[in-house]
Design an enzyme around this catalytic site. Structure first.
Site, PDB file in Angstrom:
ATOM      1  N   ASP A  74       0.828  -1.198   0.000  1.00  0.00           N
ATOM      2  CA  ASP A  74       0.000   0.000   0.000  1.00  0.00           C
ATOM      3  C   ASP A  74       0.870   1.259   0.000  1.00  0.00           C
ATOM      4  O   ASP A  74       1.870   1.327   0.727  1.00  0.00           O
ATOM      5  CB  ASP A  74      -0.870  -0.029   1.269  1.00  0.00           C
ATOM      6  CG  ASP A  74      -1.943   1.033   1.273  1.00  0.00           C
ATOM      7  OD1 ASP A  74      -2.744   1.051   0.339  1.00  0.00           O
ATOM      8  OD2 ASP A  74      -1.975   1.842   2.224  1.00  0.00           O
TER       9      ASP A  74
ATOM     10  N   GLU B 123       1.935  -0.274  -4.859  1.00  0.00           N
ATOM     11  CA  GLU B 123       0.954   0.701  -5.346  1.00  0.00           C
ATOM     12  C   GLU B 123       1.700   2.019  -5.541  1.00  0.00           C
ATOM     13  O   GLU B 123       2.121   2.646  -4.570  1.00  0.00           O
ATOM     14  CB  GLU B 123      -0.164   0.885  -4.306  1.00  0.00           C
ATOM     15  CG  GLU B 123      -1.225   1.856  -4.779  1.00  0.00           C
ATOM     16  CD  GLU B 123      -2.048   2.470  -3.642  1.00  0.00           C
ATOM     17  OE1 GLU B 123      -3.174   2.887  -3.901  1.00  0.00           O
ATOM     18  OE2 GLU B 123      -1.549   2.565  -2.506  1.00  0.00           O
TER      19      GLU B 123
HETATM   20  C1  NOJ Z   1      -4.512   2.908  -0.908  1.00  0.00           C
HETATM   21  C2  NOJ Z   1      -5.585   1.889  -0.704  1.00  0.00           C
HETATM   22  O1  NOJ Z   1      -5.819   1.203  -1.902  1.00  0.00           O
HETATM   23  C3  NOJ Z   1      -6.784   2.649  -0.201  1.00  0.00           C
HETATM   24  O2  NOJ Z   1      -7.948   1.860  -0.195  1.00  0.00           O
HETATM   25  C4  NOJ Z   1      -6.461   3.176   1.165  1.00  0.00           C
HETATM   26  O3  NOJ Z   1      -7.545   3.960   1.626  1.00  0.00           O
HETATM   27  C5  NOJ Z   1      -5.208   4.039   1.142  1.00  0.00           C
HETATM   28  N1  NOJ Z   1      -4.162   3.449   0.382  1.00  0.00           N
HETATM   29  C6  NOJ Z   1      -4.693   4.297   2.540  1.00  0.00           C
HETATM   30  O4  NOJ Z   1      -4.161   3.126   3.096  1.00  0.00           O
END
Ligand code: NOJ
Length: 518
Positions: free
Chosen positions: A206, A264
């Site tokens: 993440d 990500e």
């Molecule tokens: C990216 C995640 O995909 C999302 O769902 C989340 O709210 C944020 N990061 C914070 O962790």
């Protein structure tokens, strides 16, 4: 040897929304176990599970209070062990989300930080700062939270006085960790090894472009707000120090050679993106170019060409995704209704024809649209934090319709599900679509089968045959993929038809359609 994940199809399970085994109206891991047939029949290689760790669920699991245990809501650790074993028995790998940028405000570290004094070692694990202005009553800088509102919250000190501020790039319940503190990496290493030793096959990381922050926390440009809008010089993200963290993570992963990391990375400069993919950093990076591209041939071409270029610069394989739990579903993005669905099916053919790893989000294989939910059921923190100006992401997280003719469509035994399922999804259930040869579900099954059996990918090679304002045609893995994004049917030549997203008339491919030829 080619690693298993190179051209794999990953299936993203949003655990709250997949299947509920215990009747509380929220999906859980035994629900996933009970529906493994669906994944096997679809032909996917791996699951990516959104976070299932212990969490107060302020951001539905992205606020982790214990990174080395599974929340009872999802069935606890035993349920995850069961899922790993049973998925592996079907040759489906299991990857899990890792949330290293922040913890929950209920994490023991953060509770200890609140109880301790300014400057204490407990506070050094997070980003506490004195406020600006008289009596420190203004936030330390002007950063805004990705979810809206300021990225700083002020605490009350133990003696009851207004105190320091802490940074949270997301919800106030998600304090950012201080990655300059070696304790933070040591704990992450323990977490990585904990899950890898339990048999997980890797991690989706993440906010992999977060974590490191510039030491002086300079102000940001205030028009760069949400993740999607973040520019290349947004000081909240993509700080150079992040690469040391990824090197540390990779060194651990190298002890588990089968395992994969997918970061990500909301970074759109190819050279900057590629840095994350260097041989000693992440295995792969999510890129969101296809998600951002409207249904226009030129824009789709650019998204693909840039994704390939960025991955090539990093010496890595590309990744492809049309949707996830953070963005509107593509059927809706492409205009909704029959046309939106036709375009989504055509884009599925484009995506599944590309070399690299493909990520399909649960419900995408059913052609689910986004749902317009009433205000009173909205749960995403974005709704509150934006002062009710942004509805947030609940509309793409509505539970899966499995069977029957009325909500909750076999998702749960409980008629009250965490988000309501629209009654009109009766025609979109897995049961209904499985029985219909022309359904989107059977279409996805066939595409994934062909990807596995017919395509022969050689590295990341894609040969452009045509790209103009209406049509995109490329050869990949020995197959010619043609997309008609214009408004007139186009003649199809170039081989034998393998699959098409809509029926051909007189050998012509209709608008909003795609075809594969060999
Ligand atoms: C990216 C995640 O995909 C999302 O769902 C989340 O709210 C944020 N990061 C914070 O962790």
């Amino acid at each position: 040897m080619t690693p298993w994940w190179r051209d794999a199809v990953f299936y993203q399970v949003y655990p709250r929304s997949f299947a509920d085994s215990d009747g509380d109206g929220v999906g859980d891991l035994r629900g996933v176990v009970a529906r493994l047939d669906h994944l096997e029949r679809l032909g996917v290689d791996a699951i990516w599970l959104n976070p299932v760790m212990v969490s107060p669920m302020a951001d539905h699991g992205y606020d982790v209070a214990d990174p080395r245990d599974v929340d009872p809501l999802f069935g606890g650790l035993a349920a995850l062990d069961e899922l790993i074993a049973l998925a592996h028995a079907r040759r489906i790998r299991v990857t899990v989300d890792l949330v290293p940028n922040h913890t929950s405000s209920q994490h023991p570290w953060f509770r200890a930080a609140l109880a301790a004094a300014p400057g204490s070692p407990e506070r050094q694990r997070y980003l506490f700062r004195d406020g600006a202005g008289p009596a420190g009553s203004a936030p330390p800088n002007n950063w805004v939270s990705v979810f809206g509102g300021p990225a700083w919250s002020r605490v009350t000190e133990a003696d009851g006085s207004p105190g320091q501020w802490y940074l949270h790039l997301f919800d106030a319940e998600q304090p950012d960790l201080n990655w300059d503190n070696p304790e933070v990496f040591a704990d992450l290493e323990a977490t990585l090894r904990f899950w890898l030793n339990r048999g997980v096959d890797g991690f989706r990381i993440d906010v992999a472009h977060g974590m490191a922050k510039p030491p002086d926390l300079p102000d940001m440009e205030l028009d760069a707000r949400g993740l999607l809008a973040a520019g290349n010089d947004d000081p909240r993200f993509n700080h150079a120090g992040v690469h040391d963290i990824h090197r540390g993570i990779r060194a651990v992963l190298d002890d588990y050679p089968h395992a994969v990391t997918i970061g990500e990375i909301w970074v759109f400069d190819n050279a900057e993106f590629a840095k994350y993919l260097r041989a000693d950093e992440l295995h792969m990076g999510f890129n969101f170019r296809l998600v951002r591209a409207p249904f226009e041939a030129a824009r789709i071409h650019d998204a693909i060409a840039n994704s390939l270029a960025a991955a090539a610069l990093g010496g890595a394989s590309p990744t492809w995704t049309l949707s996830n739990h953070d963005v509107d579903r593509e059927v809706t993005r492409y205009g909704g209704g029959e046309r939106g669905l036709a375009r989504a099916r055509a884009m599925a053919m484009v995506m599944l024809a590309l070399p690299g790893a493909v990520f399909v989000y649960n419900g995408e294989e059913l052609g689910l649209p986004n749902v317009e939910l009433p205000d009173e059921v909205l749960q995403d923190p974005v709704w509150e934090r934006s002062g009710h100006t942004e509805r947030g992401r609940d509309g793409c997280r509505v539970p899966m319709p499995w069977e029957g003719s009325a909500p909750p469509f076999g998702f749960s035994t409980n008629p009250v599900t965490w988000l309501p399922i629209p009654p009109e999804w009766a025609r979109l259930t897995v049961e209904r679509q499985a029985a219909d040869d022309g359904s989107t579900l059977n279409f996805f099954r066939e595409l994934i089968r062909l990807r596995r059996n017919v395509f022969r990918f050689h590295g990341n090679h894609v040969e452009w045959v045509r790209h103009d304002e209406n049509v995109l045609a490329f050869r990949s893995g020995g197959v010619l993929c043609v997309l008609n994004a214009g408004d007139r049917a186009v003649p199809l030549d170039g081989g034998r038809l393998l699959a098409a997203s809509s029926a051909l008339t007189g050998g012509r491919l209709a608008p909003d359609s795609a075809a594969w030829l060999v």
